[in-house]
Design a protein around this motif. Sequence first.
Motif, short mmCIF file in Angstrom:
data_model
loop_
_atom_site.label_atom_id
_atom_site.label_comp_id
_atom_site.label_asym_id
_atom_site.label_seq_id
_atom_site.Cartn_x
_atom_site.Cartn_y
_atom_site.Cartn_z
N HIS A 22 -14.73 -7.23 39.21
CA HIS A 22 -14.49 -7.21 37.75
C HIS A 22 -13.40 -6.20 37.41
O HIS A 22 -12.54 -6.47 36.57
CB HIS A 22 -15.79 -6.89 37.00
N LEU A 23 -13.42 -5.05 38.08
CA LEU A 23 -12.38 -4.04 37.85
C LEU A 23 -11.02 -4.58 38.29
O LEU A 23 -10.02 -4.38 37.60
CB LEU A 23 -12.72 -2.75 38.59
N LEU A 24 -10.98 -5.28 39.41
CA LEU A 24 -9.74 -5.88 39.88
C LEU A 24 -9.23 -6.91 38.88
O LEU A 24 -8.04 -6.93 38.54
CB LEU A 24 -9.95 -6.52 41.25
N TYR A 28 -5.78 -6.60 36.92
CA TYR A 28 -4.72 -7.58 37.14
C TYR A 28 -4.33 -8.25 35.83
O TYR A 28 -3.14 -8.46 35.56
CB TYR A 28 -5.15 -8.63 38.17
N THR A 29 -5.31 -8.56 35.01
CA THR A 29 -5.01 -9.16 33.70
C THR A 29 -4.21 -8.19 32.85
O THR A 29 -3.24 -8.58 32.19
CB THR A 29 -6.32 -9.57 32.99
N LEU A 30 -4.58 -6.91 32.88
CA LEU A 30 -3.83 -5.90 32.14
C LEU A 30 -2.41 -5.75 32.71
O LEU A 30 -1.45 -5.58 31.96
CB LEU A 30 -4.57 -4.56 32.18
N TYR A 31 -2.28 -5.82 34.03
CA TYR A 31 -0.96 -5.79 34.66
C TYR A 31 -0.08 -6.92 34.12
O TYR A 31 1.07 -6.70 33.71
CB TYR A 31 -1.10 -5.90 36.19
N ALA A 61 0.35 -2.33 39.46
CA ALA A 61 0.60 -3.14 40.65
C ALA A 61 0.06 -2.44 41.89
O ALA A 61 -0.51 -3.09 42.78
CB ALA A 61 2.09 -3.43 40.80
N LEU A 62 0.23 -1.14 41.97
CA LEU A 62 -0.32 -0.38 43.09
C LEU A 62 -1.84 -0.31 43.01
O LEU A 62 -2.53 -0.39 44.02
CB LEU A 62 0.27 1.03 43.11
N ALA A 63 -2.35 -0.19 41.81
CA ALA A 63 -3.80 -0.06 41.62
C ALA A 63 -4.54 -1.31 42.06
O ALA A 63 -5.59 -1.21 42.70
CB ALA A 63 -4.11 0.23 40.14
N VAL A 64 -4.03 -2.48 41.71
CA VAL A 64 -4.75 -3.70 42.08
C VAL A 64 -4.84 -3.84 43.60
O VAL A 64 -5.85 -4.32 44.13
CB VAL A 64 -4.17 -4.98 41.42
#
Length: 156
Positions: A22-24, A28-31, A61-64
Motif C-alpha cells: 500500500h505504501l508503494l 508511486y501514484t504520488l510520483y 523515484a528512489l523511494a519506490v
Amino acid sequence: MSNIHIGISKENRLKIAEGLKHLLADSYTLYLQTHNFHWNVAGPQFRVLHLMFEEHYTELALAVDDIAERIRTLDVAAPGTFKEFERLSTIKEVEGVPSASKMVDLLTKGHEQVVKTSRQVLKLAQEANDESTVALVSDRMRIHEKTSWMLREMTR
C-alpha cells in the motif's frame, strides 16, 4: 515464499509486506502525479513549482525502489502494474490539468496520505521487531511530513 531466516515470522513478513504494498502504491501514484504536475504547471509560480516538483518526483523515484526492494527482502512479490497500484493506492488519479494552486493542494494531501499509510506500516513493523522496515518507513514519514509542510507554506 522461500524458507528464509531473518528473525521475522512468515506471518509477520506477509503482514508487513502487505502494508508496504500500500505504501508503494501510494508513493508511486504520488510520483506520477508529481511528475505530471511538473510537466503541466503554469502561472506566476511556474519556475518555483516546476523545479520543486522535479525535486519531489526525483526523490519519490528512489523511494519506490527502496520500498519495492524491502518487499522483496521479505520474500514477497512487489506490485508493479498500474492496475495493482490503482487497487492498492488511497491516492486517486487527477483528471485534467488543475491550476497551480490546486496542484499544490493535491500534492500536500498526497504527501499527508503517504504519512498516514506509513504510520500503519510502522505499527506492523514495530510489533514484529522489524527494525529494517521501521527505519525505512520512519525515514519516509519524515520526508513526507517535511514536504507537506513546505507545500503548505506555498499557500500562505
